[in-house]
Design a protein around this motif. Structure first.
Motif, PDB file in Angstrom:
ATOM      1  N   ALA A 136      28.909  18.372 -15.199  1.00 51.82           N
ATOM      2  CA  ALA A 136      28.410  17.026 -14.900  1.00 51.82           C
ATOM      3  C   ALA A 136      27.728  16.328 -16.067  1.00 51.82           C
ATOM      4  CB  ALA A 136      27.448  17.085 -13.716  1.00 51.82           C
ATOM      5  N   SER A 137      27.462  17.060 -17.148  1.00 50.24           N
ATOM      6  CA  SER A 137      26.737  16.389 -18.218  1.00 50.24           C
ATOM      7  C   SER A 137      27.661  15.982 -19.361  1.00 50.24           C
ATOM      8  CB  SER A 137      25.602  17.262 -18.740  1.00 50.24           C
ATOM      9  OG  SER A 137      26.119  18.392 -19.382  1.00 50.24           O
ATOM     10  N   GLN A 143      25.638  13.137 -15.163  1.00 46.09           N
ATOM     11  CA  GLN A 143      26.247  12.053 -14.399  1.00 46.09           C
ATOM     12  C   GLN A 143      26.099  12.352 -12.906  1.00 46.09           C
ATOM     13  OE1 GLN A 143      27.550   9.395 -16.060  1.00 46.09           O
ATOM     14  NE2 GLN A 143      26.853  10.401 -17.924  1.00 46.09           N
ATOM     15  N   PRO A 144      25.311  11.555 -12.190  1.00 47.74           N
ATOM     16  CA  PRO A 144      24.998  11.868 -10.796  1.00 47.74           C
ATOM     17  C   PRO A 144      26.214  12.116  -9.909  1.00 47.74           C
ATOM     18  CG  PRO A 144      23.634  10.074 -11.536  1.00 47.74           C
ATOM     19  CD  PRO A 144      24.604  10.349 -12.635  1.00 47.74           C
ATOM     20  N   ILE A 145      27.210  11.241  -9.982  1.00 46.80           N
ATOM     21  CA  ILE A 145      28.348  11.373  -9.060  1.00 46.80           C
ATOM     22  C   ILE A 145      29.144  12.631  -9.359  1.00 46.80           C
ATOM     23  CG2 ILE A 145      30.415  10.229  -8.181  1.00 46.80           C
ATOM     24  CD1 ILE A 145      28.096   8.503  -7.630  1.00 46.80           C
ATOM     25  N   THR A 146      29.399  12.866 -10.654  1.00 42.05           N
ATOM     26  CA  THR A 146      30.164  14.052 -11.032  1.00 42.05           C
ATOM     27  C   THR A 146      29.433  15.309 -10.587  1.00 42.05           C
ATOM     28  OG1 THR A 146      30.539  12.789 -13.033  1.00 42.05           O
ATOM     29  CG2 THR A 146      31.549  14.951 -12.917  1.00 42.05           C
ATOM     30  N   MET A 147      28.099  15.267 -10.696  1.00 42.19           N
ATOM     31  CA  MET A 147      27.318  16.439 -10.336  1.00 42.19           C
ATOM     32  C   MET A 147      27.456  16.750  -8.845  1.00 42.19           C
ATOM     33  SD  MET A 147      23.669  17.451 -11.679  1.00 42.19           S
ATOM     34  CE  MET A 147      22.491  16.548 -10.776  1.00 42.19           C
ATOM     35  N   LEU A 148      27.462  15.707  -8.036  1.00 45.50           N
ATOM     36  CA  LEU A 148      27.621  15.893  -6.598  1.00 45.50           C
ATOM     37  C   LEU A 148      28.977  16.515  -6.288  1.00 45.50           C
ATOM     38  CD1 LEU A 148      25.651  15.180  -4.349  1.00 45.50           C
ATOM     39  CD2 LEU A 148      26.965  13.107  -3.955  1.00 45.50           C
ATOM     40  N   LEU A 149      30.015  16.006  -6.952  1.00 48.65           N
ATOM     41  CA  LEU A 149      31.359  16.536  -6.737  1.00 48.65           C
ATOM     42  C   LEU A 149      31.433  17.991  -7.186  1.00 48.65           C
ATOM     43  CD1 LEU A 149      33.529  13.489  -7.864  1.00 48.65           C
ATOM     44  CD2 LEU A 149      33.221  14.371  -5.550  1.00 48.65           C
TER      45      LEU A 149
END
Lengths: 335, 258
Positions: A136-137, A143-149
């Motif tokens: 995610a980074s 990156q908030p959205i990528t981290m959630l995914l």
């Protein structure tokens, strides 16, 4: 008259967080006292036998302590995950840290290394965290959205591994299931002490960032140009949250909903600033968990216990549903 | 004082380039140019939000050598768009503009007093207990502007600060900023040329990423503006000032058609 009322309102506003902290602390003391007094074995406090004293000191007090600390840690980590990801639905579960911690613990159980469950949970949690973080980074920025995914992927993968291990080892199944539902049967003073120290250090570390946590609720450009080192703060909050989660899961299994629901309730009570939200979520989480554990171990007759995760999910889920339906608009602003 | 020499920065498809520029206290500067001409990128570079090559001096000191926290005490920046995903009230939103002066844990009485002053100045004192996200577009913009001004910094960079604000408040805000500018440098990105000509005394024009012109008010003429904006610009002189009239057709296409 009007003026007087206005001044009174102002004063009340100024002290509402202090009032809330006092009320919650009082509730916490009451529920802890009841939780220590009540239990499968009746204790005569005025004339204790040795067994009664041992039960009190080595079973009940550590259990109530650990329940409170795990609740506080989960509430705290939930708040932090929500700040880092700017997402109201973020908590230890959605980041995948809970599930990967659980996977570590299940590996320990299947290998017959029951003693090392917390260690394996921590290792699993940190592996999950680093994986999510790496995915995610981008150039040091999470990156908030990528981290959630990425969190969802990690959770799904970990669940698959856990199911596979259940399938492989029949004799360990009941132990795995009970552990995954969460509970405080294995509480001890030393576990409570370790978690207590971690919680205290985490709180002291984050308290210095109260104002900047509020500012990262703005978009990144606004936050950075306000003088906040956004990327560094996100990393810090993220790691502290993951550490708290891994220890909670390692000591008490997966207990759902606390990290998600407690901060929401505190926000619905109109506390939005980190300096109020964090201490209130700590206290609220502790209160909620001790209460749930008390219900879990006293609701059934003859000293039988329910896994506490069932109660938190049932109570928490119903309450959350009520909030979603009744006060949807006030929950959070997402853009 | 801001000194720039040979500044370049990459942004999407183009490269920002500013050969040389000097700005002093009291400069009230309009930044103009078409969409995508580099105005916002230029402000981002000045605010320290974007990497750049070249020489950038603040009061004779190299920008990179100034610590980030201190930079943001000197420079306040209003981005074109701002979002907030927590239901803070207006008072608190404006108060957070004072963050670079805090110890990170709480705001002082002084910060709160400054905030109340600025709330009154921007005519949003009566909205102070309202949720920021529930305000109208123009009210939000006024609150964000108040937040930026609340920092009381010597350099103020505003990216389209007047968008969505009604005429009465636009007028008041510009007058306030002009007074404020006496001992500061203020740069404002603006699209309304008439308004710019009436209120500003220095103009920076960007064309395709390059700082094309740096002009005083008296140096403005129709021909330069026409080239910068790609539309035929006519001045209508009146005893109360210069008015701008834009001809409908794109400049240069007229002859081909007729």
């Amino acid at each position: 008259m009007n003026q007087k009322r206005k001044i009174k309102r102002r004063t009340l506003e100024l002290y509402t967080s202090e009032i809330a902290i006092t009320v919650l602390s009082a509730l916490l003391i009451v529920v802890s006292t009841v939780a220590i007094i009540k239990g499968a074995v009746r204790i005569n406090f005025f004339d204790m036998s040795t067994i009664e004293r041992d039960i009190l000191l080595y079973v009940r007090v550590p259990r109530v302590l650990l329940a409170g600390l795990v609740g506080a840690a989960l509430g705290f980590s939930g708040v932090l995950f929500q700040y880092v990801m700017k997402n109201p639905l973020a908590d230890s579960f959605t980041t995948g840290v809970s599930a990967s911690s659980a996977m570590g613990a299940v590996v320990a159980i299947v290998l017959g290394l029951g003693m090392l469950v917390p260690l394996f949970a921590l290792t699993g949690g940190i592996i999950g965290l680093i994986t999510v973080y790496k995915i995610a980074s981008v150039r040091g920025k999470v990156q908030p959205i990528t981290m959630l995914l990425a969190g969802i992927v990690i959770s799904t993968f970990s669940s698959a591994i856990i199911s596979f291990m259940k399938f492989l080892s029949n004799d360990a199944v009941s132990s795995i299931i009970f552990w995954l539902m969460g509970g405080f049967q294995s509480a001890s003073i030393s576990k409570a002490a370790v978690l207590g120290i971690i919680l205290l250090l985490s709180y002291l570390l984050i308290r210095r960032d109260s104002l900047s946590l509020d500012i990262i609720c703005f978009d990144d450009t606004t936050a950075i140009s306000s003088g906040v080192a956004v990327a560094r703060l996100r990393r810090k909050a993220f790691f502290i949250a993951a550490l708290l989660t891994a220890f909670s899961v390692g000591y008490a299994g997966i207990i759902g909903f606390v990290g998600l629901i407690i901060p929401h309730i505190i926000r619905l009570l109109r506390f939005f600033k980190a300096s109020e939200l964090i201490p209130l979520s700590l206290l609220g989480g502790a209160f909620f968990m001790i209460l749930n554990d008390l219900i879990a171990r006293t609701i059934l007759a003859e000293g039988q216990e329910l896994p506490v995760g069932i109660i938190t999910s049932a109570v928490g889920g119903m309450f959350f549903l009520y909030l979603l339906i009744k006060r949807r608009k006030e929950l959070y602003y997402v853009d | 004082m801001i000194e720039l020499k040979g500044i370049s920065a990459k942004q999407g498809g183009f490269r920002l380039s500013v050969e040389g520029l000097l700005m002093r206290k009291g400069d009230f500067v309009a930044v103009l140019g078409n969409n995508g001409s580099g105005k916002s990128t230029f402000l981002s570079v000045l605010a320290g939000l974007k990497k750049f090559k070249g020489k950038y001096l603040l009061e004779g000191q190299s920008f990179q050598s100034i610590s980030p926290l201190y930079r943001h005490r000197i420079i306040s920046f209003l981005p074109q768009q701002t979002s907030l995903n927590m239901p803070f009230d207006v008072h608190y939103v404006v108060l957070t503009g004072r963050y670079p002066y805090t110890n990170g844990r709480n705001y002082k009485d002084e910060d709160i007093r400054a905030t109340e002053r600025i709330l009154k100045e921007f005519d949003i004192f009566h909205l102070r207990h309202r949720q920021f996200n529930e305000l109208s577009g123009g009210e939000k913009q006024r609150a964000l502007l108040a937040r930026v001004i609340n920092r009381n910094s010597p350099i103020i960079l505003l990216d389209e600060p007047l968008s969505g604000i009604d005429l009465k408040h636009q007028h008041e805000i510009l007058n306030f900023l002009k007074r404020l500018c006496k001992d500061r440098i203020i740069l404002i990105v603006i699209h309304d040329i008439s308004l710019a000509i009436r209120e500003f005394d220095r103009f920076l024009f960007f064309v395709k990423g390059t700082l094309a012109h740096d002009l005083q008010k008296r140096e403005l003429d129709e021909e330069k503006l026409t080239r910068v904006f790609g539309v035929k610009v006519n001045f209508i002189r009146h005893k109360k000032g210069v008015f701008v009239y834009i001809e409908g057709d794109k400049y240069g296409f007229r002859n081909k058609k007729t």
